[in-house]
Write a protein that holds these residues in place. Structure first.
Motif, PDB file in Angstrom:
ATOM      1  N   GLU A  25       0.855  -1.189  -0.386  1.00 40.51           N
ATOM      2  CA  GLU A  25      -0.067   0.307   0.049  1.00 40.51           C
ATOM      3  C   GLU A  25       0.624   1.541   0.221  1.00 40.51           C
ATOM      4  O   GLU A  25       0.396   2.467  -0.441  1.00 40.51           O
ATOM      5  N   LEU A  26       2.159   0.668   0.088  1.00 44.15           N
ATOM      6  CA  LEU A  26       2.055   2.169   0.508  1.00 44.15           C
ATOM      7  C   LEU A  26       3.663   2.434  -1.022  1.00 44.15           C
ATOM      8  O   LEU A  26       3.625   2.274  -2.192  1.00 44.15           O
ATOM      9  N   ALA A  27       3.715   4.173  -0.847  1.00 43.13           N
ATOM     10  CA  ALA A  27       4.111   4.584  -1.452  1.00 43.13           C
ATOM     11  C   ALA A  27       6.158   4.511  -2.292  1.00 43.13           C
ATOM     12  O   ALA A  27       5.986   3.956  -0.537  1.00 43.13           O
ATOM     13  N   PRO A  28       7.102   4.999  -3.146  1.00 44.82           N
ATOM     14  CA  PRO A  28       7.480   4.685  -3.079  1.00 44.82           C
ATOM     15  C   PRO A  28       8.625   4.889  -1.937  1.00 44.82           C
ATOM     16  O   PRO A  28       9.655   4.175  -1.528  1.00 44.82           O
ATOM     17  N   GLU A  29       8.033   6.224  -1.465  1.00 42.19           N
ATOM     18  CA  GLU A  29       9.243   6.522  -0.440  1.00 42.19           C
ATOM     19  C   GLU A  29       9.349   5.990   0.495  1.00 42.19           C
ATOM     20  O   GLU A  29      10.205   5.339   1.537  1.00 42.19           O
ATOM     21  N   PRO A  30       7.549   5.987   1.240  1.00 41.42           N
ATOM     22  CA  PRO A  30       8.078   5.243   2.372  1.00 41.42           C
ATOM     23  C   PRO A  30       7.927   3.867   2.676  1.00 41.42           C
ATOM     24  O   PRO A  30       8.519   3.631   3.418  1.00 41.42           O
ATOM     25  N   ARG A  31       7.822   3.259   0.950  1.00 39.35           N
ATOM     26  CA  ARG A  31       8.333   1.755   1.127  1.00 39.35           C
ATOM     27  C   ARG A  31       9.494   1.522   1.389  1.00 39.35           C
ATOM     28  O   ARG A  31      10.034   1.042   1.909  1.00 39.35           O
ATOM     29  N   ALA A  32      10.812   2.180   0.709  1.00 40.63           N
ATOM     30  CA  ALA A  32      12.477   2.174   0.748  1.00 40.63           C
ATOM     31  C   ALA A  32      12.404   2.435   2.548  1.00 40.63           C
ATOM     32  O   ALA A  32      13.273   1.440   2.235  1.00 40.63           O
ATOM     33  N   ALA A  33      12.135   3.087   2.806  1.00 41.02           N
ATOM     34  CA  ALA A  33      12.368   3.788   4.418  1.00 41.02           C
ATOM     35  C   ALA A  33      11.811   2.006   5.124  1.00 41.02           C
ATOM     36  O   ALA A  33      13.441   1.855   6.288  1.00 41.02           O
ATOM     37  N   ARG A 210       5.244 -10.706  19.403  1.00 41.49           N
ATOM     38  CA  ARG A 210       5.565  -9.837  17.437  1.00 41.49           C
ATOM     39  C   ARG A 210       6.347  -8.582  17.631  1.00 41.49           C
ATOM     40  O   ARG A 210       5.450  -8.021  18.531  1.00 41.49           O
ATOM     41  N   ALA A 211       7.284  -8.176  16.244  1.00 40.83           N
ATOM     42  CA  ALA A 211       7.416  -6.454  16.806  1.00 40.83           C
ATOM     43  C   ALA A 211       6.351  -5.664  16.288  1.00 40.83           C
ATOM     44  O   ALA A 211       5.617  -6.586  15.592  1.00 40.83           O
ATOM     45  N   ILE A 212       6.329  -5.070  16.065  1.00 41.21           N
ATOM     46  CA  ILE A 212       5.319  -3.298  16.371  1.00 41.21           C
ATOM     47  C   ILE A 212       5.395  -2.758  15.076  1.00 41.21           C
ATOM     48  O   ILE A 212       6.735  -2.485  15.249  1.00 41.21           O
ATOM     49  N   LEU A 213       4.543  -2.587  14.849  1.00 44.94           N
ATOM     50  CA  LEU A 213       4.674  -1.384  14.050  1.00 44.94           C
ATOM     51  C   LEU A 213       4.060  -0.141  14.037  1.00 44.94           C
ATOM     52  O   LEU A 213       3.000   0.047  14.262  1.00 44.94           O
ATOM     53  N   GLU A 214       4.759   0.656  13.713  1.00 40.64           N
ATOM     54  CA  GLU A 214       4.473   2.338  14.908  1.00 40.64           C
ATOM     55  C   GLU A 214       3.577   3.185  14.192  1.00 40.64           C
ATOM     56  O   GLU A 214       2.941   3.581  13.938  1.00 40.64           O
ATOM     57  N   ARG A 215       3.850   2.436  12.789  1.00 39.60           N
ATOM     58  CA  ARG A 215       3.687   3.048  11.567  1.00 39.60           C
ATOM     59  C   ARG A 215       3.192   2.074  10.060  1.00 39.60           C
ATOM     60  O   ARG A 215       4.043   1.091  10.309  1.00 39.60           O
ATOM     61  N   LYS A 216       2.721   2.187   8.909  1.00 41.29           N
ATOM     62  CA  LYS A 216       2.238   1.472   7.953  1.00 41.29           C
ATOM     63  C   LYS A 216       3.881   1.150   7.416  1.00 41.29           C
ATOM     64  O   LYS A 216       3.692   0.326   6.975  1.00 41.29           O
ATOM     65  N   ASP A 217       4.910   2.071   7.357  1.00 39.77           N
ATOM     66  CA  ASP A 217       5.799   2.216   6.951  1.00 39.77           C
ATOM     67  C   ASP A 217       7.489   2.283   8.007  1.00 39.77           C
ATOM     68  O   ASP A 217       8.194   2.566   7.797  1.00 39.77           O
TER      69      ASP A 217
END
Length: 537
Positions: A25-33, A210-217
């Motif tokens: 679902e992520l855009a290229p920049e947050p996905r790369a991060a 389980r490691a926690i996601l703070e945000r989707k990215d």
């Protein structure tokens, strides 16, 4: 950078493949991060970390069943005192400390990885102002104390000396701290002698591992505790920098103690002359249930036992003299030799056992919506700086007076302890004592002399921060604060103000070149003296 497929396979081996569930679902920049952050997590280490966190959290709370039988107080020969015993011995300790400082063999190391979240701010604790008349921050107070101890040691030995300031930060505090120092010209310290470095971060983990996601990215990360110091020293080659500078002894402390004495010559000298490789300052516990760790021995080995691990029955045990048997409260104030730190970083750090901290961790729900939990939902694993005490070959403890050396800042002003108000009052009360020892007499609003220990002493000190017309101070024109830039005794000198007869109203000036602060007091006699507060250094 590894491909998404490679990272997905690595996460599957670690049992943490859910961290990629929003990747498409992520855009290229947050996905790369996100992919870059995940690439830095070694899969086997991530698996062990998550499993260990869940297992540690599942253990029943409270003291181990056999701990009471294994506990012993520190033997007297391992303990020194800043206020009791032979004064000549204390002078020898202090002189040795100054000597080592003058030889450029002493550094201070600040543990500053935490934010001021409990204070209601998002910036580093060291940038916090507790409401002093001067509006000085914790960082500024500490910088001025370094400058002063350098000056005192240099004057004693006729040399220029440097106490390097190492500051361990975290991902959250490095940028703001570096910017803060730069904007304030490093508080007149040489920037080359202020060395900032960053501790590691670890994923926050749910109670089921389980490691926690703070945000989707973004994976939720947290500093690895002040015991992360030892891996950070290795990561950033800090000990090599110390060796290049000739540093042999390191004074480590936490950022939030407004009364901390940096590179305290008395403590340094005591540890050096005792041949210690590791030392800890302690204060006498105020009451049996006080929530501070206790420095003691377990199976004959020194360590800090957390207050939650000591049963109420053991906490209330009394020594033959009537005081608490386990009374050595830990204040996170330590002495280490560089050689000891080298051994820890190269050989012993993997043996340190992490501690569980159950926290409210911002996260996303199953649909990716942000959640700010109202109840604890995750685990942060931390190591503590005192975890290395059992490795010491010659550990010593040094008992100091709480009112002179320990007033932590941990809570907002609504709390009744460890708050900005209690920190402010502690510092101002200390300066009142210094002034009185130097011969000062405080006057009320009508010019009447106050007793040396007036009722409501804390309230009187609090009034000092109310402005130039406070009920007990008469600031010198242009001054802004009664607190001098000297944390260990003011070495006060006086200047006469207009007065008549044999009583003069004088301004107290700290002997620090940076101090421009004055307090009105009554001096009995003719010429106001230049004086040194008893026991000051």
């Amino acid at each position: 950078m590894a491909s998404e497929a490679d990272l997905r396979a690595r996460l599957q081996r670690a049992g943490q493949q859910h961290l990629l569930r929003f990747c498409a679902e992520l855009a290229p920049e947050p996905r790369a991060a996100l992919l870059a952050q995940l690439e830095a997590l070694e899969p086997e280490a991530l698996r062990r970390h998550c499993q260990r966190a869940a297992a540690a959290c599942a253990r029943p709370p409270g003291p181990p069943p056999d701990l009471a039988a294994r506990l012993q107080p520190l033997p007297p020969e391992r303990v020194g005192s800043a206020s009791e015993g032979d004064p000549q011995t204390r002078r020898l300790w202090e002189e040795e400390g100054f000597h080592q400082i003058a030889l450029n063999k002493v550094a201070v190391l600040l543990l500053a990885g935490g934010q001021g979240t409990r204070l209601g701010v998002t910036y580093p604790k060291g940038m916090y102002q507790v409401g002093l008349p001067s509006q000085k921050t914790l960082y500024q107070l500490q910088a001025e104390r370094i400058r002063r101890v350098e000056q005192l040691a240099g004057e004693r030995y006729g040399t220029r000396c440097t106490v390097p300031w190492y500051i361990m930060t975290s991902e959250f505090t490095l940028g703001p701290t570096a910017k803060f120092f730069k904007e304030r010209d490093f508080f007149h310290l040489d920037p080359n002698n202020v060395i900032m470095f960053e501790q590691r971060m670890l994923p926050a983990v749910t109670f089921d591992g389980r490691a926690i996601l703070e945000r989707k990215d973004k994976v939720a990360m947290a500093p690895d505790g002040n015991g992360g110091l030892y891996s950070a020293l290795q990561d950033h080659r800090i000990l090599e920098d110390m060796e290049r500078r000739g540093v042999e002894f390191v004074h480590v402390y936490c950022v939030d103690n407004i009364l901390v004495r940096l590179a305290d010559p008395l403590f340094i000298g005591f540890c050096v002359l005792r041949g210690a490789d590791c030392g800890a300052k302690v204060v006498e516990k105020a009451y049996p249930e006080e929530p501070v760790g206790v420095v003691c021995q377990v199976d004959g080995v020194p360590q800090v036992v957390e207050y939650s691990e000591i049963s109420p029955e053991v906490a209330q045990l009394r020594a033959p003299g009537g005081g608490l048997l386990y009374n050595a409260g830990n204040i996170c104030n330590h002495f280490f030799t560089r050689d000891f730190l080298r051994t820890v970083t190269r050989e012993l750090e993997p043996l340190l056992q992490p501690h569980v901290a159950v926290k409210k961790v911002p996260c996303v729900d199953e649909l990716g919506n942000p959640v700010k939990p109202l109840q604890p939902n995750g685990i942060k694993m931390e190591k503590f700086v005192f975890d290395v005490l059992p490795f010491a070959k010659n550990f010593v403890a040094f008992q100091v007076l709480r009112e002179e050396e320990f007033s932590p800042l941990k809570n907002g002003d609504s709390a009744d302890r460890d708050s900005p108000s209690t920190s402010r009052r502690a510092l101002l009360a200390q300066h009142c004592r210094w002034a009185l020892r130097a011969g000062a007499r405080f006057l009320d609003a009508h010019g009447a002399q106050l007793p040396e220990q007036p009722r409501g002493w804390r309230s009187a000190c609090e009034d000092a921060s109310s402005g130039p017309r406070s009920s007990w101070t008469r600031p010198r024109p242009g001054s802004c604060s009664p607190e001098p830039c000297r944390p260990w005794g003011p070495g006060l000198r006086t200047q006469p103000c207009p007065g008549s007869g044999k009583e003069s109203c004088c301004s107290i000036l700290a002997a620090d070149q940076g101090a421009q602060n004055g307090v009105g007091f009554l001096h009995r006699g003719g010429r106001p003296p230049t004086t040194q507060a008893p026991g000051a250094w």
